[in-house]
Design an enzyme around this catalytic site. Structure first.
Site, PDB file in Angstrom:
ATOM      1  N   LYS A  83       0.736  -1.179   0.145  1.00  0.00           N
ATOM      2  CA  LYS A  83      -0.112  -0.091  -0.105  1.00  0.00           C
ATOM      3  C   LYS A  83       0.851   1.159  -0.120  1.00  0.00           C
ATOM      4  O   LYS A  83       1.912   1.518   0.881  1.00  0.00           O
ATOM      5  CB  LYS A  83      -0.900  -0.041   1.232  1.00  0.00           C
TER       6      LYS A  83
HETATM    7  O1  G3P Z   1      -7.877   1.565   5.396  1.00  0.00           O
HETATM    8  C1  G3P Z   1      -8.158   2.628   4.824  1.00  0.00           C
HETATM    9  C2  G3P Z   1      -9.652   3.397   5.268  1.00  0.00           C
HETATM   10  O2  G3P Z   1     -10.427   2.150   5.279  1.00  0.00           O
HETATM   11  C3  G3P Z   1      -9.721   3.793   6.540  1.00  0.00           C
HETATM   12  O3  G3P Z   1     -11.035   4.001   6.932  1.00  0.00           O
HETATM   13  O4  G3P Z   1     -12.696   4.631   8.867  1.00  0.00           O
HETATM   14  O5  G3P Z   1     -10.354   5.321   9.314  1.00  0.00           O
HETATM   15  O6  G3P Z   1     -11.565   6.364   7.496  1.00  0.00           O
HETATM   16  P1  G3P Z   1     -11.387   5.435   8.171  1.00  0.00           P
END
Ligand code: G3P
Length: 217
Positions: A83
């Site tokens: 990533k």
């Molecule tokens: O893994 C990346 C993403 O899904 C993060 O989500 O909830 O931290 O905005 P969030």
């Protein structure tokens, strides 16, 4: 649409993998921190549980250092997707890694133009963050629609991986738009199974079955 789970919690991953509906896992530095586990140990364990792509994120910001970290990460297992952030250095790294046959997930995407750049850099996955967009008063799903149109216009093979999913409606909208993948926290995936009428209906059927005094044996 493929289902990835966005977590580094082994118990959750194991439980969801048992449903047979889990196609991959995404992690990020915040999720690793939340797990309280050693990064390499936990990622290697996840790769053994789920045969699909497991995203592990570089933490360097300069291209050369990203390449060095990516080289370490891709040796963890053959199903690692490295990533990288959507920056110039991140996309340089993406191009080099994908030319080598390494899966790359480009993360922290917030516009369709950024997604276009990632596709041109050969990304295997682009991760637009819908929830974080919604949080600041924009419609995150609109970006997914735009990316779908752009990728279809030019037949880009990069898979749209809807990230920062917060609730089942994000999942529904992703599927309606034709996103390739969505990654959601375990709780959101569990919510997808639930409906009060399913629970109530099941209770009724079981109560009536009991009254018949019969057994399936
Ligand atoms: O893994 C990346 C993403 O899904 C993060 O989500 O909830 O931290 O905005 P969030």
């Amino acid at each position: 649409m493929k289902f990835f789970v966005d977590t580094a919690d082994i118990d959750d991953i194991r439980e969801l993998a048992e449903t047979g509906l889990l196609d991959g896992v995404t992690t990020n530095p915040s999720l690793i921190h939340k797990s309280g586990r050693d990064f390499f140990e936990v990622v290697a364990e996840i790769c053994k549980i789920v045969p699909g792509p497991v995203s592990a994120e570089v933490v360097a910001t300069a291209h050369d250092e990203m390449m060095r970290e990516a080289d370490i990460l891709r040796k963890i297992a053959s199903n690692i997707a490295v990533k990288v952030p959507l920056t110039i250095d991140g996309l340089k790294t993406c191009k080099k890694l994908t030319e080598d046959g390494t899966m790359v997930n480009v993360t922290l995407c917030f516009t369709a133009n950024q997604a276009l750049l990632a596709a041109k850099a050969g990304a295997s996955f682009i991760s637009p963050f819908v929830g974080r967009h919604d949080d600041i008063g924009f419609d995150g799903m609109q970006i997914i629609e735009e990316i779908r149109t752009i990728y279809d216009n030019y037949d880009f093979k990069t898979e749209i991986l809807v990230a920062s999913v917060r609730h089942p409606i994000h999942v529904l909208q992703s599927a309606l738009i034709g996103a390739d993948v969505m990654t959601a926290p375990p709780a959101v995936i569990r919510q997808l199974f639930k409906h009060p009428l399913t629970d109530r209906g099941l209770e009724g059927f079981l109560a009536d079955w009991q009254k018949t005094g019969q057994k399936i044996a």
